[in-house]
Design a protein around this motif. Structure first.
Motif, PDB file in Angstrom:
ATOM      1  N   GLY A 100      40.693  52.637   0.186  1.00 40.20           N
ATOM      2  CA  GLY A 100      39.254  52.193  -0.720  1.00 40.20           C
ATOM      3  C   GLY A 100      38.736  50.993  -0.105  1.00 40.20           C
ATOM      4  N   TRP A 101      39.589  49.969   0.270  1.00 38.67           N
ATOM      5  CA  TRP A 101      39.219  48.601   0.647  1.00 38.67           C
ATOM      6  C   TRP A 101      38.242  48.851   1.943  1.00 38.67           C
ATOM      7  CZ3 TRP A 101      40.148  47.572   5.886  1.00 38.67           C
ATOM      8  CH2 TRP A 101      41.149  48.127   6.267  1.00 38.67           C
ATOM      9  N   MET A 102      38.122  50.019   2.742  1.00 45.69           N
ATOM     10  CA  MET A 102      37.210  50.228   3.710  1.00 45.69           C
ATOM     11  C   MET A 102      35.864  50.458   3.407  1.00 45.69           C
ATOM     12  SD  MET A 102      39.691  52.555   6.063  1.00 45.69           S
ATOM     13  CE  MET A 102      38.821  52.254   7.597  1.00 45.69           C
ATOM     14  N   PHE A 103      35.512  50.534   1.929  1.00 46.22           N
ATOM     15  CA  PHE A 103      34.231  50.597   1.412  1.00 46.22           C
ATOM     16  C   PHE A 103      33.565  49.430   0.511  1.00 46.22           C
ATOM     17  CE2 PHE A 103      35.535  55.101   1.574  1.00 46.22           C
ATOM     18  CZ  PHE A 103      34.534  55.551   2.178  1.00 46.22           C
ATOM     19  N   ALA A 104      32.440  49.007   1.083  1.00 44.83           N
ATOM     20  CA  ALA A 104      31.839  47.944   0.391  1.00 44.83           C
ATOM     21  C   ALA A 104      31.797  48.061  -1.105  1.00 44.83           C
ATOM     22  CB  ALA A 104      30.278  47.547   0.962  1.00 44.83           C
ATOM     23  N   SER A 105      31.573  49.443  -1.583  1.00 40.16           N
ATOM     24  CA  SER A 105      31.280  49.607  -3.030  1.00 40.16           C
ATOM     25  C   SER A 105      32.870  49.379  -3.481  1.00 40.16           C
ATOM     26  CB  SER A 105      30.983  50.941  -3.371  1.00 40.16           C
ATOM     27  OG  SER A 105      32.020  51.903  -2.726  1.00 40.16           O
ATOM     28  N   TYR A 106      33.662  49.885  -3.010  1.00 44.18           N
ATOM     29  CA  TYR A 106      35.167  49.366  -3.731  1.00 44.18           C
ATOM     30  C   TYR A 106      35.500  48.022  -3.507  1.00 44.18           C
ATOM     31  CZ  TYR A 106      40.187  48.769  -3.677  1.00 44.18           C
ATOM     32  OH  TYR A 106      41.460  48.453  -4.282  1.00 44.18           O
ATOM     33  N   ASN A 107      34.931  47.256  -2.711  1.00 43.73           N
ATOM     34  CA  ASN A 107      35.299  45.695  -2.697  1.00 43.73           C
ATOM     35  C   ASN A 107      34.283  45.236  -3.742  1.00 43.73           C
ATOM     36  OD1 ASN A 107      37.130  45.428  -0.676  1.00 43.73           O
ATOM     37  ND2 ASN A 107      35.627  45.897   0.992  1.00 43.73           N
ATOM     38  N   ALA A 108      33.130  45.501  -3.899  1.00 37.17           N
ATOM     39  CA  ALA A 108      32.161  45.007  -4.999  1.00 37.17           C
ATOM     40  C   ALA A 108      32.944  45.297  -6.246  1.00 37.17           C
ATOM     41  CB  ALA A 108      30.861  45.815  -4.790  1.00 37.17           C
ATOM     42  N   THR A 109      33.245  46.543  -6.552  1.00 38.85           N
ATOM     43  CA  THR A 109      33.889  46.928  -7.816  1.00 38.85           C
ATOM     44  C   THR A 109      35.062  46.054  -8.041  1.00 38.85           C
ATOM     45  OG1 THR A 109      33.259  49.098  -7.716  1.00 38.85           O
ATOM     46  CG2 THR A 109      35.125  48.864  -9.072  1.00 38.85           C
ATOM     47  N   VAL A 110      36.055  45.703  -7.327  1.00 33.90           N
ATOM     48  CA  VAL A 110      37.134  45.002  -7.525  1.00 33.90           C
ATOM     49  C   VAL A 110      36.699  43.351  -7.509  1.00 33.90           C
ATOM     50  CG1 VAL A 110      39.350  44.137  -6.317  1.00 33.90           C
ATOM     51  CG2 VAL A 110      38.686  46.388  -5.989  1.00 33.90           C
ATOM     52  N   ALA A 111      35.712  42.936  -6.852  1.00 34.26           N
ATOM     53  CA  ALA A 111      35.331  41.486  -6.996  1.00 34.26           C
ATOM     54  C   ALA A 111      34.645  41.361  -8.356  1.00 34.26           C
ATOM     55  CB  ALA A 111      34.283  41.377  -5.925  1.00 34.26           C
ATOM     56  N   GLY A 112      33.614  42.397  -8.861  1.00 32.99           N
ATOM     57  CA  GLY A 112      33.038  42.288 -10.118  1.00 32.99           C
ATOM     58  C   GLY A 112      34.071  42.294 -11.242  1.00 32.99           C
ATOM     59  N   PHE A 113      35.184  43.109 -11.136  1.00 32.08           N
ATOM     60  CA  PHE A 113      36.165  43.264 -11.985  1.00 32.08           C
ATOM     61  C   PHE A 113      36.804  41.943 -12.212  1.00 32.08           C
ATOM     62  CE2 PHE A 113      40.735  43.667 -12.827  1.00 32.08           C
ATOM     63  CZ  PHE A 113      40.925  44.462 -13.924  1.00 32.08           C
ATOM     64  N   LEU A 114      37.432  41.178 -11.125  1.00 28.42           N
ATOM     65  CA  LEU A 114      38.090  40.049 -10.998  1.00 28.42           C
ATOM     66  C   LEU A 114      37.180  38.883 -11.554  1.00 28.42           C
ATOM     67  CD1 LEU A 114      39.995  40.229  -7.920  1.00 28.42           C
ATOM     68  CD2 LEU A 114      40.832  40.577 -10.309  1.00 28.42           C
ATOM     69  N   ALA A 115      35.904  39.139 -11.274  1.00 32.90           N
ATOM     70  CA  ALA A 115      34.911  38.180 -11.764  1.00 32.90           C
ATOM     71  C   ALA A 115      34.672  37.688 -13.209  1.00 32.90           C
ATOM     72  CB  ALA A 115      33.447  38.105 -11.126  1.00 32.90           C
ATOM     73  N   VAL A 116      35.028  38.707 -14.064  1.00 35.61           N
ATOM     74  CA  VAL A 116      35.107  38.650 -15.460  1.00 35.61           C
ATOM     75  C   VAL A 116      36.362  38.254 -16.004  1.00 35.61           C
ATOM     76  CG1 VAL A 116      33.036  40.221 -15.409  1.00 35.61           C
ATOM     77  CG2 VAL A 116      35.429  41.257 -15.576  1.00 35.61           C
ATOM     78  N   LEU A 117      37.326  38.159 -15.282  1.00 31.91           N
ATOM     79  CA  LEU A 117      38.563  37.915 -15.949  1.00 31.91           C
ATOM     80  C   LEU A 117      38.737  36.400 -16.159  1.00 31.91           C
ATOM     81  CD1 LEU A 117      41.100  39.845 -13.962  1.00 31.91           C
ATOM     82  CD2 LEU A 117      40.047  40.553 -16.028  1.00 31.91           C
TER      83      LEU A 117
END
Length: 71
Positions: free
Chosen positions: A54-71
């Motif tokens: 999944g890391w190959m997709f910008a949408s995956y990376n954006a999802t992970v970054a968004g998830f981590l941003a709220v922690l």
């Protein structure tokens, strides 16, 4: 999983041969409210079975970054 009191991120490549789509859907159905999810058909990357590509997709990376941003 429904009793977890921590933020949860579930990610899945639809063409992953190790974790079937139905199994991922079951996990999502059991996840607590507010769980972040990502899924998509992944190209062959580091693994020929698409597992963890999944890391190959910008949408995956954006999802992970968004998830981590709220922690």
């Amino acid at each position: 999983m429904q009793d977890l009191a921590i933020p949860l991120l579930l990610a899945h490549c639809d063409d992953d041969v190790r974790v079937e789509v139905a199994s991922f859907a079951r996990l999502v159905s059991l996840a607590p409210p507010g769980t972040t999810t990502w899924h998509g058909s992944c190209p062959v990357g580091l693994s020929s079975d698409h597992h963890l590509d999944g890391w190959m997709f910008a949408s995956y990376n954006a999802t992970v970054a968004g998830f981590l941003a709220v922690l």
